[in-house]
Design an enzyme around this catalytic site. Structure first.
Site, PDB file in Angstrom:
ATOM      1  NE  ARG A  61      51.728 -24.715 -49.974  1.00 53.06           N
ATOM      2  CZ  ARG A  61      50.514 -24.900 -49.622  1.00 53.06           C
ATOM      3  NH1 ARG A  61      51.031 -25.263 -48.770  1.00 53.06           N
ATOM      4  NH2 ARG A  61      49.527 -25.034 -50.342  1.00 53.06           N
ATOM      5  CE1 TYR A 114      72.992 -12.169 -51.222  1.00 48.40           C
ATOM      6  CE2 TYR A 114      71.199 -12.073 -50.176  1.00 48.40           C
ATOM      7  CZ  TYR A 114      71.955 -12.405 -51.077  1.00 48.40           C
ATOM      8  OH  TYR A 114      71.531 -12.738 -52.334  1.00 48.40           O
ATOM      9  CG  ASP A 187      74.486 -17.397 -45.226  1.00 47.34           C
ATOM     10  OD1 ASP A 187      75.414 -17.892 -45.295  1.00 47.34           O
ATOM     11  OD2 ASP A 187      74.022 -16.649 -45.567  1.00 47.34           O
ATOM     12  CE  LYS A 212      74.464 -16.760 -53.626  1.00 50.03           C
ATOM     13  NZ  LYS A 212      74.544 -16.458 -52.771  1.00 50.03           N
TER      14      LYS A 212
HETATM   15  C1  LIG Z   1      73.630 -15.642 -52.483  1.00 55.74           C
HETATM   16  C2  LIG Z   1      73.761 -15.644 -50.268  1.00 55.74           C
HETATM   17  C3  LIG Z   1      72.276 -15.671 -50.088  1.00 55.74           C
HETATM   18  C4  LIG Z   1      70.782 -16.044 -50.527  1.00 55.74           C
HETATM   19  O1  LIG Z   1      70.718 -16.547 -51.273  1.00 55.74           O
HETATM   20  P1  LIG Z   1      69.416 -16.350 -52.648  1.00 55.74           P
HETATM   21  O2  LIG Z   1      69.756 -18.082 -53.195  1.00 55.74           O
HETATM   22  O3  LIG Z   1      70.342 -15.598 -53.260  1.00 55.74           O
HETATM   23  O4  LIG Z   1      68.152 -16.336 -52.140  1.00 55.74           O
HETATM   24  C5  LIG Z   1      72.987 -15.938 -48.341  1.00 55.74           C
HETATM   25  N1  LIG Z   1      73.686 -15.790 -47.814  1.00 55.74           N
HETATM   26  C6  LIG Z   1      74.817 -15.799 -48.605  1.00 55.74           C
HETATM   27  C7  LIG Z   1      75.927 -15.573 -48.007  1.00 55.74           C
HETATM   28  C8  LIG Z   1      74.950 -15.466 -49.983  1.00 55.74           C
HETATM   29  O5  LIG Z   1      76.285 -15.210 -50.563  1.00 55.74           O
END
Ligand SMILES: *Cc1c(COP(=O)(O)O)cnc(C)c1O
Length: 398
Positions: A61, A114, A187, A212
């Site tokens: 952790r 998001y 982001d 992603k």
């Molecule tokens: C999917 C996504 C997230 C969240 O990510 P997770 O891995 O699903 O928690 C945050 N920002 C954007 C732009 C996303 O497409």
């Protein structure tokens, strides 16, 4: 070892392969192994060990080997000093906000983000912890400037924004943030560091959902916060060690493996998405296409300045049809899968109906319901043929 000294001068593809990997000292293997241990051996006298330290190997952790390798690679690809990887993109978002924000601070954030970023800033941090927030259409930097307050601590933007692909000008907003004593986080999930590097454009933090494009194969979850060491030390201590959203060594290893081909995959995602966007735009049955690579897209000019070589693999579009026809269209698809998430090898589509709670924040053309479409790595002829036959079955192809 010898590989690491010059890593900063190497190109993106070379770093995606080499940074964070090395010859395994124990076995001589050319790939570092997965260390599925949650604990590491203590020294002879452990009484001076700081149990909350991220230094050295102590407890997974606090930081394990596979996390560290991945952090090294992501920091390098984003052009940042340091990186914290966590269990999901949302763990990265909440970890950043938790470490940075105190009661009485103010946050400005994009009105298209998001959904979890929206919930965290618009509801949870506001109602539970007294963090003020203002939703702003950040596609115009003047709106950001107008929302600045003396206590504005953070500006959080998403560009391209999920799900409308709205583009915000990173360097203009970084200037506004810094002239007013605030920090900027971006982001970068839709673009990935292959197409856009916000830190080079002045951002203080980059958030990635590693789930992603960076993992890219739809088989694990992870998130990253990239920034300066002075900030990241505090984020690591508060949000990794004390909140505990640790990524598993196995997922860190999978993401490390996926990230090797990020440049190759992104080049193909860029190419496929642009071609599909142009094809959709020419269809009489399609009501609109949102993709920053299209010349008439409202974000195109800014996107050309800050994204290169391409505009990513996600687009949104609508049909000149009613609610049920949108569902019927999806049910007729044979190559493209109806599922959430994006940035996978395979094409994924999701119908976001006209009753979405955030419709009031989206541009008008989205108000009849629309698809978010993550264009995959299949042959683009097959993707287009799939869309065509599904339009035909709905009587929307001429
Ligand atoms: C999917 C996504 C997230 C969240 O990510 P997770 O891995 O699903 O928690 C945050 N920002 C954007 C732009 C996303 O497409």
């Amino acid at each position: 070892m010898h590989k690491h000294g010059r890593k900063k001068t190497f190109g993106f593809a070379t770093r995606a392969i080499h940074v964070g990997n090395d010859i395994d000292q124990d076995s001589g293997a050319v790939k570092r192994p997965i260390t599925m241990a949650n604990s590491y051996a203590l020294p002879y006298d452990p009484t001076d060990v700081n149990w909350s330290s991220a230094e050295g190997n102590l407890y997974t952790r606090n930081g394990g080997t596979n996390q560290k390798y991945l952090q090294e690679r992501i920091a390098s690809l984003e052009g940042g000093e340091d990186c914290v990887v966590l269990a999901s993109g949302v763990a990265a978002l909440s970890g950043l906000f938790f470490a940075l924000l105190n009661a009485g601070d103010h946050v400005i954030f994009s009105n298209v983000t998001y959904i979890a970023a929206y919930r965290l800033l618009n509801e949870l941090f506001k109602n539970k912890f007294g963090v003020e927030s203002t939703l702003v259409d950040t596609s115009d930097p003047a709106n950001v400037l107008a929302a600045i307050r003396p206590n504005t601590k953070l500006i959080h933007i998403e560009t391209p924004g999920n799900p409308t692909l709205t583009i915000s000008d990173i360097s203009a907003i970084a200037t506004i943030a810094h002239e007013n004593g605030a920090l900027l986080s971006v982001d970068n999930t839709f673009a990935s560091p292959f197409n856009q590097r916000p830190i080079e454009l002045g951002a203080d933090f980059v958030i990635e959902s590693l789930t992603k494009y960076i993992n890219g194969h739809g088989d694990s979850m992870g998130g990253a916060i990239v920034g300066k060491t002075e900030h990241l030390d505090s984020i690591r201590s508060q949000s990794q060690i004390n909140l505990g959203g640790t990524i598993s060594p196995f997922n860190a290893w999978l993401i490390m493996r996926g990230s090797v081909t990020l440049p190759l995959r992104m080049r193909q995602h860029n190419e496929n998405a642009l071609e599909v966007a142009k094809w959709l735009e020419a269809q009489p049955g399609v009501s609109f296409v949102a993709y920053p690579g299209l010349e008439n897209d409202p974000g195109h000019e800014v996107a050309v300045r800050q994204m290169s070589p391409g505009f990513g693999g996600v687009l949104s579009f609508g049909l000149k049809a009613d609610h049920n026809t949108h569902n019927r269209f999806v049910s007729n698809l044979q190559v493209i899968t109806s599922a959430v998430s994006l940035g996978h090898d395979e094409s994924l589509i999701v119908f976001l109906g006209e009753k979405d709670e955030r419709q009031y924040l989206y541009p008008k053309r989205f108000s009849n319901g629309f698809f978010r479409f993550s264009v995959g790595l299949e042959d683009k002829e097959d993707i287009i043929e799939d869309l065509k036959q599904a339009l035909e079955k709905c009587g929307l192809y001429e």
